[in-house]
Motif scaffolding. Structure first.
Motif, mmCIF file in Angstrom:
data_model
loop_
_atom_site.group_PDB
_atom_site.id
_atom_site.type_symbol
_atom_site.label_atom_id
_atom_site.label_comp_id
_atom_site.label_asym_id
_atom_site.label_seq_id
_atom_site.Cartn_x
_atom_site.Cartn_y
_atom_site.Cartn_z
ATOM 1 N N MET A 101 81.393 67.211 -24.451
ATOM 2 C CA MET A 101 81.087 66.476 -23.268
ATOM 3 C C MET A 101 80.297 67.455 -22.267
ATOM 4 S SD MET A 101 83.528 63.666 -22.366
ATOM 5 C CE MET A 101 84.560 62.800 -23.573
ATOM 6 N N ASN A 102 79.023 66.740 -21.828
ATOM 7 C CA ASN A 102 78.249 67.572 -21.021
ATOM 8 C C ASN A 102 78.270 67.131 -19.480
ATOM 9 O OD1 ASN A 102 77.407 68.974 -23.360
ATOM 10 N ND2 ASN A 102 75.990 67.415 -23.867
ATOM 11 N N LYS A 103 78.429 65.867 -19.255
ATOM 12 C CA LYS A 103 78.256 65.399 -18.007
ATOM 13 C C LYS A 103 79.468 64.424 -17.548
ATOM 14 C CE LYS A 103 73.401 65.469 -17.586
ATOM 15 N NZ LYS A 103 72.179 64.423 -17.491
ATOM 16 N N VAL A 104 80.040 64.847 -16.358
ATOM 17 C CA VAL A 104 81.037 64.075 -15.874
ATOM 18 C C VAL A 104 80.823 63.294 -14.574
ATOM 19 C CG1 VAL A 104 83.670 63.971 -14.813
ATOM 20 C CG2 VAL A 104 83.044 65.142 -17.028
ATOM 21 N N LEU A 105 80.544 62.096 -14.309
ATOM 22 C CA LEU A 105 80.257 61.357 -13.129
ATOM 23 C C LEU A 105 81.536 61.166 -12.389
ATOM 24 C CD1 LEU A 105 78.051 60.113 -11.362
ATOM 25 C CD2 LEU A 105 78.683 58.086 -12.439
ATOM 26 N N ILE A 106 81.613 61.607 -11.138
ATOM 27 C CA ILE A 106 82.867 61.128 -10.153
ATOM 28 C C ILE A 106 82.232 60.396 -9.251
ATOM 29 C CG2 ILE A 106 84.650 62.341 -8.800
ATOM 30 C CD1 ILE A 106 83.797 65.081 -10.482
ATOM 31 N N ALA A 107 82.915 59.148 -9.005
ATOM 32 C CA ALA A 107 82.480 57.988 -8.188
ATOM 33 C C ALA A 107 83.417 58.178 -7.132
ATOM 34 C CB ALA A 107 82.510 56.623 -8.918
ATOM 35 N N LEU A 108 82.741 58.330 -5.764
ATOM 36 C CA LEU A 108 83.788 58.698 -4.752
ATOM 37 C C LEU A 108 83.429 57.247 -3.660
ATOM 38 C CD1 LEU A 108 83.215 62.418 -4.160
ATOM 39 C CD2 LEU A 108 85.228 61.361 -5.304
ATOM 40 N N ASP A 109 84.533 57.006 -3.091
ATOM 41 C CA ASP A 109 84.338 55.730 -2.048
ATOM 42 C C ASP A 109 84.630 56.587 -0.594
ATOM 43 O OD1 ASP A 109 87.211 56.067 -1.848
ATOM 44 O OD2 ASP A 109 87.395 54.068 -2.626
ATOM 45 N N TYR A 110 84.863 55.790 0.218
ATOM 46 C CA TYR A 110 84.800 56.289 1.547
ATOM 47 C C TYR A 110 86.283 56.601 2.147
ATOM 48 C CZ TYR A 110 86.631 51.578 1.898
ATOM 49 O OH TYR A 110 87.195 50.485 1.617
ATOM 50 N N ASN A 111 87.335 56.257 0.917
ATOM 51 C CA ASN A 111 88.733 56.242 1.476
ATOM 52 C C ASN A 111 89.186 57.915 1.394
ATOM 53 O OD1 ASN A 111 91.595 56.291 0.854
ATOM 54 N ND2 ASN A 111 91.107 53.961 1.111
ATOM 55 N N PRO A 112 90.043 58.321 2.283
ATOM 56 C CA PRO A 112 90.573 59.705 2.043
ATOM 57 C C PRO A 112 91.190 60.121 0.906
ATOM 58 C CG PRO A 112 91.074 58.760 4.295
ATOM 59 C CD PRO A 112 90.400 57.580 3.327
ATOM 60 N N THR A 113 91.738 58.931 0.029
ATOM 61 C CA THR A 113 92.129 59.219 -1.092
ATOM 62 C C THR A 113 91.139 59.663 -2.330
ATOM 63 O OG1 THR A 113 91.709 56.850 -1.992
ATOM 64 C CG2 THR A 113 93.956 57.605 -1.034
ATOM 65 N N ALA A 114 89.818 59.653 -1.700
ATOM 66 C CA ALA A 114 88.600 60.074 -2.821
ATOM 67 C C ALA A 114 88.926 61.491 -2.886
ATOM 68 C CB ALA A 114 87.533 59.896 -2.092
ATOM 69 N N GLN A 115 89.484 62.378 -2.116
ATOM 70 C CA GLN A 115 89.724 63.745 -2.445
ATOM 71 C C GLN A 115 90.587 64.161 -3.572
ATOM 72 O OE1 GLN A 115 91.201 66.023 1.121
ATOM 73 N NE2 GLN A 115 91.307 67.878 -0.009
ATOM 74 N N LYS A 116 91.595 63.319 -3.806
ATOM 75 C CA LYS A 116 92.283 63.460 -4.999
ATOM 76 C C LYS A 116 91.465 63.124 -6.238
ATOM 77 C CE LYS A 116 96.351 62.359 -7.627
ATOM 78 N NZ LYS A 116 97.594 61.908 -7.883
ATOM 79 N N VAL A 117 90.557 62.081 -6.053
ATOM 80 C CA VAL A 117 89.804 61.673 -7.415
ATOM 81 C C VAL A 117 88.642 62.858 -7.702
ATOM 82 C CG1 VAL A 117 87.950 60.171 -8.089
ATOM 83 C CG2 VAL A 117 89.862 59.316 -6.990
ATOM 84 N N ALA A 118 88.160 63.353 -6.534
ATOM 85 C CA ALA A 118 87.162 64.565 -6.735
ATOM 86 C C ALA A 118 87.791 65.768 -7.307
ATOM 87 C CB ALA A 118 86.608 64.948 -5.321
ATOM 88 N N GLU A 119 88.906 66.103 -6.748
ATOM 89 C CA GLU A 119 89.743 67.312 -7.407
ATOM 90 C C GLU A 119 90.004 66.929 -8.837
ATOM 91 O OE1 GLU A 119 92.589 67.595 -4.578
ATOM 92 O OE2 GLU A 119 91.489 68.579 -3.318
#
Length: 157
Positions: free
Chosen positions: A1-19
């Protein structure tokens, strides 16, 4: 695997998704790409992103012609995530359009290997009215998904 796309919304829970998405990318020795999509249908009256990775208020949704200001704030939002994750090599992508379609188009265009996305566990009338971005991406993607279940409070149940 070379690339991981992390889709983030406006919600504060996006921090967990990003991490979580970033940890996945690091574990696979892949590059991380943070994506935020601004909806073409709705603009937000609050142009202030909170320091906790999200809009400071989602209750005042109105049409506005502050496109440039919104895009500027959204880019700052992505840059905050990049700083929070401590990796300046993370690529950030800001798009405007339908959330699901734009995530799919961006993933395909960037030739990513996996899409990381959070689900807010909407159900019933809320799901019918709001739609489900994750469901749309899931049903139309040929790219594998890593779906992170997040409750409204940001904690897993």
């Amino acid at each position: 695997m070379n690339k991981v796309l992390i889709a983030l919304d406006y919600n504060p829970t996006a921090q967990k998704v990003a991490e979580t998405g970033y940890r996945l990318a690091r574990a696979m020795n892949a590059s991380a790409i943070l994506l935020h999509v601004i909806s073409t249908a709705t603009y937000y009256s609050s142009l202030n992103y909170s320091p906790i990775m999200g809009f400071d208020s989602f209750s005042n949704v109105v049409e506005t012609d502050a496109d440039n200001k919104l895009k500027e704030r959204a880019q700052e939002y992505l840059d905050e995530f990049k700083h929070h994750l401590g990796d300046e090599s993370i690529e950030t992508v800001l798009k405007t359009g339908d959330f699901g379609e734009t995530i799919l188009q961006t993933a395909t265009g960037l030739n990513v290997d996996i899409i990381v996305i959070g689900t807010h566990r909407r159900c019933g009338l809320d799901k019918i009215l709001m739609g489900s971005v994750v469901e749309k991406v899931l049903h139309h993607s040929s790219i594998p998904l890593f779906i992170i279940p997040i409750s409204a409070s940001g904690e897993n149940k």
